[in-house]
Design a protein around this motif. Structure first.
Motif, short mmCIF file in Angstrom:
data_model
loop_
_atom_site.label_atom_id
_atom_site.label_comp_id
_atom_site.label_asym_id
_atom_site.label_seq_id
_atom_site.Cartn_x
_atom_site.Cartn_y
_atom_site.Cartn_z
N GLN A 177 0.81 -1.22 0.00
CA GLN A 177 0.00 0.00 0.00
C GLN A 177 0.84 1.26 0.00
O GLN A 177 0.32 2.37 -0.14
CB GLN A 177 -0.91 -0.01 1.22
CG GLN A 177 -0.19 -0.12 2.55
CD GLN A 177 -1.12 -0.14 3.73
OE1 GLN A 177 -2.14 0.55 3.72
NE2 GLN A 177 -0.80 -0.95 4.75
N TYR A 178 2.17 1.11 0.16
CA TYR A 178 3.06 2.26 0.18
C TYR A 178 4.01 2.27 -1.03
O TYR A 178 5.04 2.94 -0.99
CB TYR A 178 3.90 2.28 1.46
CG TYR A 178 3.10 2.28 2.73
CD1 TYR A 178 2.40 3.40 3.14
CD2 TYR A 178 3.05 1.13 3.53
CE1 TYR A 178 1.66 3.40 4.32
CE2 TYR A 178 2.32 1.12 4.71
CZ TYR A 178 1.63 2.26 5.11
OH TYR A 178 0.91 2.25 6.27
N LEU A 179 3.68 1.54 -2.07
CA LEU A 179 4.60 1.42 -3.20
C LEU A 179 4.93 2.77 -3.84
O LEU A 179 6.05 2.99 -4.31
CB LEU A 179 4.01 0.48 -4.26
CG LEU A 179 4.00 -1.01 -3.92
CD1 LEU A 179 3.31 -1.80 -5.00
CD2 LEU A 179 5.42 -1.52 -3.71
N ALA A 180 3.99 3.67 -3.84
CA ALA A 180 4.21 4.98 -4.49
C ALA A 180 5.06 5.90 -3.63
O ALA A 180 5.76 6.77 -4.16
CB ALA A 180 2.87 5.64 -4.80
N THR A 181 5.02 5.74 -2.32
CA THR A 181 5.72 6.68 -1.44
C THR A 181 6.86 6.03 -0.65
O THR A 181 7.82 6.71 -0.30
CB THR A 181 4.72 7.28 -0.42
OG1 THR A 181 4.08 6.22 0.30
CG2 THR A 181 3.67 8.11 -1.14
#
Length: 293
Positions: free
Chosen positions: A253-257
């Protein structure tokens, strides 16, 4: 004289290539040995509590300083837990589960294959049909069903992952036993009245070591990958046991950040799988050359 001078650099170049090739073939051994060393020693050097959260340190990038004064070399996850510690502890988990699963599968497969190949007849037919029935089920589906039917634990994961790999060991061992039972030394032992159990243990099983070891390395890689998949799906190991699959799942769920939460354990898993696969191919090729001789 001129021809000899021209051939000398070519011979030196071939020697260098052979030396470089030997070193490259040793790389998988070194990588797997490094992972094993990290799995054995790493958790003793790193203090880590998988259920302890430090919200002040959550989602820190690689190399950031922690509120406790330490350094998060691989960053932290969404709960402030050190990703490097999860990678190190996950290596131990993967090694333990991989070794246990391969050992269980090897014992079952070698026992079934040796008995089927040596005795043949109705017993061979019965065991062969049993192998075909188990092999008819999709391996990953059968593993998921077994793992999901019981409470999450290391024992359940090992049992679930051992549900199908033993078939490969059984088939390979059966083919070896079928060939060995016709050899002269086996016939001589039979004529001398040696017990069947002794014939199996002393004159057949030792000769299955080559193909079994080669297959064990390949199955080990598949088992480690399957365990990570089960933990990723949330039906593998309990939350109190650190796993690469759980860490990768926690970071999706944190792949983008915060890409490092999933990426770094994923890289560690990929390197292990690739090098074990190369190692298995080398052992298989070596066994094949030895068999041809």
């Amino acid at each position: 004289m001129t021809a000899a001078v021209e051939l000398r650099p070519r011979a030196e170049l071939r020697t260098r290539r052979r030396t470089a090739g030997r070193w490259l073939r040793r790389v998988p051994y070194a990588v797997v040995a490094l992972y094993a060393l990290v799995a054995v020693v790493g958790p003793e050097l790193i203090d880590y509590n998988p259920v302890h959260a430090s919200l002040d340190d959550r989602l820190l990038g690689p190399g950031s300083h922690l509120s406790s004064g330490g350094t998060a070399w691989f960053g932290t996850d969404g709960l402030g837990r050190d990703v490097l510690a999860q990678v190190v502890y996950g290596a131990r988990t993967s090694m333990i589960i991989g070794v246990c699963t391969v050992a269980v599968s090897c014992v079952i497969g070698v026992a079934v294959g040796t008995v089927a190949g040596y005795f043949r007849g109705r017993l061979d037919t019965f065991l062969a049909r049993g192998i075909d029935i188990v092999a008819a089920f999709p391996a990953i589906l059968l593993t998921i069903v077994i793992a999901g039917a019981f409470e999450r634990s290391v024992t359940v994961v090992v049992i679930a992952l051992s549900a199908t790999p033993w078939i490969s060991f059984a088939r390979v061992t059966r083919s070896v036993a079928l060939s060995l039972r016709e050899r002269a030394w086996v016939d001589a032992a039979r004529v001398l009245g040696v017990r069947r159990t002794s014939i199996l243990l002393r004159h057949i099983v030792p000769f299955t070591a080559g193909p079994v070891i080669a297959m064990a390395t390949l199955e080990f890689a598949l088992v480690v990958l399957a365990e990570a998949g089960l933990s990723f799906l949330g039906i593998g190991l309990p939350n109190s046991t650190v796993s690469w699959g759980q860490t990768i799942a926690d970071g999706k769920q944190y792949l983008a950040t915060a890409w490092w939460i999933s990426a770094l354990p994923g890289i560690a898993l990929s390197l292990l799988i690739i090098n074990i696969g190369i190692l298995g191919d080398q052992l298989t090729a070596r066994h094949g050359r030895g068999h041809l001789r």
